[in-house]
Write a protein that holds these residues in place. Structure first.
Motif, mmCIF file in Angstrom:
data_model
loop_
_atom_site.group_PDB
_atom_site.id
_atom_site.type_symbol
_atom_site.label_atom_id
_atom_site.label_comp_id
_atom_site.label_asym_id
_atom_site.label_seq_id
_atom_site.Cartn_x
_atom_site.Cartn_y
_atom_site.Cartn_z
ATOM 1 N N SER A 1 0.845 -1.201 0.000
ATOM 2 C CA SER A 1 0.000 0.000 0.000
ATOM 3 C C SER A 1 0.878 1.248 0.000
ATOM 4 C CB SER A 1 -0.914 -0.002 1.223
ATOM 5 O OG SER A 1 -1.806 -1.107 1.194
ATOM 6 N N TYR A 2 0.635 2.122 -0.956
ATOM 7 C CA TYR A 2 1.445 3.332 -1.137
ATOM 8 C C TYR A 2 0.789 4.464 -0.365
ATOM 9 C CZ TYR A 2 4.721 6.302 -3.781
ATOM 10 O OH TYR A 2 5.748 7.142 -4.171
ATOM 11 N N VAL A 3 1.420 4.880 0.715
ATOM 12 C CA VAL A 3 0.833 5.864 1.618
ATOM 13 C C VAL A 3 1.878 6.888 2.039
ATOM 14 C CG1 VAL A 3 -0.801 4.159 2.527
ATOM 15 C CG2 VAL A 3 1.378 4.544 3.709
ATOM 16 N N SER A 4 1.397 7.938 2.687
ATOM 17 C CA SER A 4 2.302 8.932 3.253
ATOM 18 C C SER A 4 2.810 8.431 4.598
ATOM 19 C CB SER A 4 1.556 10.261 3.444
ATOM 20 O OG SER A 4 2.398 11.205 4.079
ATOM 21 N N TYR B 1 5.987 9.662 0.595
ATOM 22 C CA TYR B 1 5.220 8.504 0.150
ATOM 23 C C TYR B 1 6.125 7.300 -0.092
ATOM 24 C CZ TYR B 1 0.661 10.682 -0.244
ATOM 25 O OH TYR B 1 -0.540 11.265 0.047
ATOM 26 N N ASP B 2 5.670 6.149 0.351
ATOM 27 C CA ASP B 2 6.400 4.894 0.153
ATOM 28 C C ASP B 2 5.439 3.750 0.444
ATOM 29 O OD1 ASP B 2 8.405 2.910 -0.136
ATOM 30 O OD2 ASP B 2 9.910 4.244 0.747
ATOM 31 N N LYS B 3 5.902 2.526 0.208
ATOM 32 C CA LYS B 3 5.096 1.367 0.600
ATOM 33 C C LYS B 3 4.972 1.370 2.118
ATOM 34 C CE LYS B 3 6.389 -1.569 -3.309
ATOM 35 N NZ LYS B 3 6.943 -2.869 -3.751
ATOM 36 N N VAL C 1 0.302 -0.773 -4.441
ATOM 37 C CA VAL C 1 -1.148 -0.774 -4.281
ATOM 38 C C VAL C 1 -1.557 0.631 -3.839
ATOM 39 C CG1 VAL C 1 -3.089 -1.628 -2.917
ATOM 40 C CG2 VAL C 1 -1.319 -3.219 -3.682
ATOM 41 N N ARG C 2 -2.468 1.224 -4.583
ATOM 42 C CA ARG C 2 -3.004 2.522 -4.174
ATOM 43 C C ARG C 2 -4.285 2.247 -3.386
ATOM 44 N NH1 ARG C 2 -0.084 6.391 -6.600
ATOM 45 N NH2 ARG C 2 0.961 5.876 -8.582
#
Length: 309
Positions: A104-107, A113-115, A286-287
């Motif tokens: 999951s790509y998040v802040s 931002y990274d996995k 994954v977004r």
């Protein structure tokens, strides 16, 4: 947070009496033989956070993480693999598991931002707990980190587990002969392979997270069946103290152990945060659907029950 009645002879809050350790990989620490693992195989830490969304005093949240650490690496400062946010309602016996795909790509606070699993590498359990909490809207009270060899030994020590597998699948490297559909028995190694395989699954990381939840259900059911055996909890706590890195006192660990059998299998609900597949920096990501993640958090926050998935 309520104060226990003096006759209960404890100075710990009620919520700690019913923590979520036993509903997830934390179950491992209560049943694995003392000689089976090394001291650095598991860690349980209390998350220190200045603020967070209020939750019911009856619900405790723990983030369970399978560390991808190699031999010699610090398991609390490498990328996480399995990510499951577990809530337990100490009053009703209900439990909810919210699976978060590791890509999951998040802040990540302080790192852009990274996995999401990179948060463990950047800042250890606290930062990973914060990143998952920001996505779902629930900050965990504890983070439990385990190496996969420990997980294998734990499942082996309880004689394996049973799961209901909806679709047959295999993995060239982990399990070439694969797993048939239906109710199946998993040994320690097979449970690890079942929880880690993703390449032959129809929906990849999403299906893998769901399989991890099936394994955790199997563990919970097996341990619940043994919890009434004389000395089971006491022996488990002694094993915890030998092999677990933790910032919790022994009395709190004992109360966590006592709580494990209170989860009722019929009241366990699970769901996986969904998302779209994309690419960032040449890597597959994954977004996550943040609105769905927050919906799950909102549903489970007060009573550890998921109604929609």
């Amino acid at each position: 947070m309520s104060t226990p009645h003096p006759r209960r002879s404890t100075r710990y809050p009620r919520l700690l009496r019913w923590a979520a350790l036993a509903a997830v990989l934390g179950l491992a620490a209560l049943v694995v033989p003392a000689s089976a693992v090394k001291p650095t195989e598991v860690a349980l830490v209390k998350v220190h956070r200045g603020s967070g969304v209020d939750v019911s005093p009856d619900v405790v949240w723990i983030l369970a993480v399978g560390s991808d650490a190699r031999p010699g690496e610090n398991m609390t400062r490498t990328r996480g693999d399995a990510l499951q946010l577990i809530g337990m309602n100490t009053r009703t016996g209900a439990a909810a598991a919210i699976g978060v795909p590791r890509d999951s790509y998040v802040s990540i606070p302080g790192h852009g931002y990274d996995k999401i699993n990179a948060a463990l590498y950047f800042g250890g359990p606290d930062l990973l707990g914060q990143a998952v909490g920001n996505l779902v809207g629930i900050q965990p009270d504890y983070v439990f980190v385990s190496r996969f060899p420990f997980f294998i030994d734990m499942v082996r020590s309880i004689g394996g587990i049973e799961v209901r597998n909806p679709v047959a699948f295999a993995d060239t490297y982990l399990k070439p002969k694969g797993f048939r559909a239906g109710r199946i028995h998993l040994s320690g190694y097979d449970a690890m392979a079942f929880a880690r395989t993703r390449h032959d699954l129809i929906r990849g990381d999403f299906d893998r997270s769901a399989n991890q939840q099936r394994v955790l259900r199997g563990i919970q059911a097996k341990v619940r069946a043994r919890a009434d055996r004389p000395g089971f909890i006491e022996r488990g706590v002694m094993n915890v103290m030998e092999h677990l890195y933790t910032d919790l006192p022994p009395a709190e660990l004992f109360r966590l152990a006592q709580a494990m059998a209170q989860v009722e299998p019929a009241k366990i609900t699970t769901c996986v945060v969904q998302g779209s597949i994309g690419e960032a920096g040449g890597a597959s990501i994954v977004r996550p659907f943040t609105s769905q993640a927050r919906m799950l958090g909102n549903e489970a926050r007060k009573d550890a029950t998921l109604e929609h998935c």
